[in-house]
Design a protein around this motif. Sequence first.
Motif, PDB file in Angstrom:
ATOM      1  N   ALA A 168       5.162   2.518  -1.442  1.00 46.10           N
ATOM      2  CA  ALA A 168       6.191   2.030  -2.361  1.00 46.10           C
ATOM      3  C   ALA A 168       7.562   2.251  -1.738  1.00 46.10           C
ATOM      4  O   ALA A 168       8.535   2.472  -2.427  1.00 46.10           O
ATOM      5  CB  ALA A 168       6.076   2.745  -3.700  1.00 46.10           C
ATOM      6  N   THR A 169       7.613   2.151  -0.410  1.00 44.48           N
ATOM      7  CA  THR A 169       8.855   2.512   0.276  1.00 44.48           C
ATOM      8  C   THR A 169       9.713   1.296   0.641  1.00 44.48           C
ATOM      9  O   THR A 169      10.558   1.377   1.512  1.00 44.48           O
ATOM     10  CB  THR A 169       8.563   3.349   1.541  1.00 44.48           C
ATOM     11  N   ALA A 196       0.819  -1.213   0.000  1.00 44.94           N
ATOM     12  CA  ALA A 196       0.000   0.000   0.000  1.00 44.94           C
ATOM     13  C   ALA A 196       0.852   1.263   0.000  1.00 44.94           C
ATOM     14  O   ALA A 196       0.333   2.356   0.168  1.00 44.94           O
ATOM     15  CB  ALA A 196      -0.936  -0.002   1.213  1.00 44.94           C
ATOM     16  N   LEU A 249       3.937   0.556  -7.786  1.00 45.09           N
ATOM     17  CA  LEU A 249       5.239   1.037  -8.276  1.00 45.09           C
ATOM     18  C   LEU A 249       5.108   2.413  -8.930  1.00 45.09           C
ATOM     19  O   LEU A 249       6.093   3.142  -9.056  1.00 45.09           O
ATOM     20  CB  LEU A 249       5.856   0.030  -9.258  1.00 45.09           C
ATOM     21  N   PHE A 304       4.006   4.806  -7.563  1.00 51.35           N
ATOM     22  CA  PHE A 304       4.305   5.766  -6.496  1.00 51.35           C
ATOM     23  C   PHE A 304       5.779   5.758  -6.092  1.00 51.35           C
ATOM     24  O   PHE A 304       6.176   6.455  -5.174  1.00 51.35           O
ATOM     25  CB  PHE A 304       3.445   5.469  -5.256  1.00 51.35           C
ATOM     26  N   ALA A 305       6.566   4.932  -6.767  1.00 55.16           N
ATOM     27  CA  ALA A 305       7.993   4.892  -6.460  1.00 55.16           C
ATOM     28  C   ALA A 305       8.731   5.852  -7.383  1.00 55.16           C
ATOM     29  O   ALA A 305       8.161   6.365  -8.345  1.00 55.16           O
ATOM     30  CB  ALA A 305       8.528   3.476  -6.617  1.00 55.16           C
TER      31      ALA A 305
END
Lengths: 351, 106
Positions: free
Chosen positions: B47-48, B45, B72, B74-75
């Motif tokens: 992308a860390t 939930a 991904l 959000f990465a």
Amino acid sequence: MLESNPDNGSNGGGTIEADVVIVGAGPVGLFAVFELGLLDVKAHLIDILDKVGGQCAELYPEKPIYDIPGIPIVTGQQLTDQLMEQIKPFGPTFHLGERVDSLQREGDHFRLVTDQGTAFKAKVVVVAAGGGSFTPKRPPLEGIESFEGKSVFYSVRKMAEFMDKDVLIVGGGDSALDWTLNLQPVAKSVTLLHRRDDFRGAPHSVEKMRQLVADGKMRLIIGQVTQLHGSEGWLEAATVKTKEGEERIGVTAMLPFFGLTMKLGPIADWGLNLNENLIPVDTEKFETSEPGIFAVGDINHYPGKLKLILSGFHEAALMAQKAHQYVYPGKKVLFQYTTSSSNLQKKLGVK
Amino acid sequence: MAKITFIQPDGSSQVVEAQNGVTVMEAAKLHEVPGIEAECGGACACATCHVYVDEAWREKTGTPADVEEDMLDFAFDVREESRLSCQIKVTDALDGLVVRVPAKQF
């Protein structure tokens, strides 16, 4: 998402008087309404998200939770819905899409003001803010801070501000697509940049966007932004990496939509003791270093703390006992069970 | 059981032993590998926990499922070899796995 800020029942001008203001409408904030309600204490809840449920609703609405006592399996959204049902009899007032910016003691009460200007006068404050406030993610591009507010925006307040701008919108979800469609007729030019030719947003938005591209009314680039160029906060260009290589495109505004992350935010400035971004509390009343301000759920800290929803529920129950004393000084609380007390059942509306 | 090597952006590396069934993210957190934040705790939930899988291991770790591809987005600096480490389960077949930690999780 965050750009929406519908009227949420707050009266704008005047100060709202409340027994208790709960900062955060996640599961623990919601359950606090229940425990306070049983003791005749009314609550207002404020949350930066435009919906209730906190992380349960924002991060894992469809994901199962297995450790809620008595409920073998429940999704984040189901738990939120059930809590809303459970607290209905107590008529909480919600102020969504607002972030509490300041909290100050004023005589025998607290004054809270949100980023939307809504002001509260409360006898008790309960911080149930979880991991802090959800804020838009800032892409780790060198120097991006210097462009923020002038050329880089994480939400749109006035579309007209983009009238003479070459706008670069980054992302592949509904926020990116909606703003692409909304700004395309307004802005000088619109370019949508996404890392893959596959979009998470609503299919009809994707279709509309593709039609605009086909009609030559906007540009779609599949790639990622790697560098920003400009000076004194004014964006002039962005370097974009695509399969074909690097390209420098002239843009004067950028809207990155990379989702939300949790930041402690203004809570850090409220004068509370903090321990690594958590608020230390006692384990009898879950009160902070400031009498009358409580902290429950993931945001608090005490020896042995576990960041579990069930722990937050327990904390809320004990907090309510002490909060009651602040709201009704000198009044005794008779400990009762919902199973057997006709008084409690009347409050719950089941008798 | 698998030995997993995490390579940092500065070139330094750390080898950790991971039990079968845990995720690569969990193995990293257990051994306090820097740069794996896992803000959401493994729910796919955020992308860390983004990593780059070494070319030689990409076939064995497989490709991201749709939900992982979505996340991904959000990465930052996503590449062909990008994965979310919470979505890679450790098996004997992954003994020797090499992943790179990105310069920034965000």
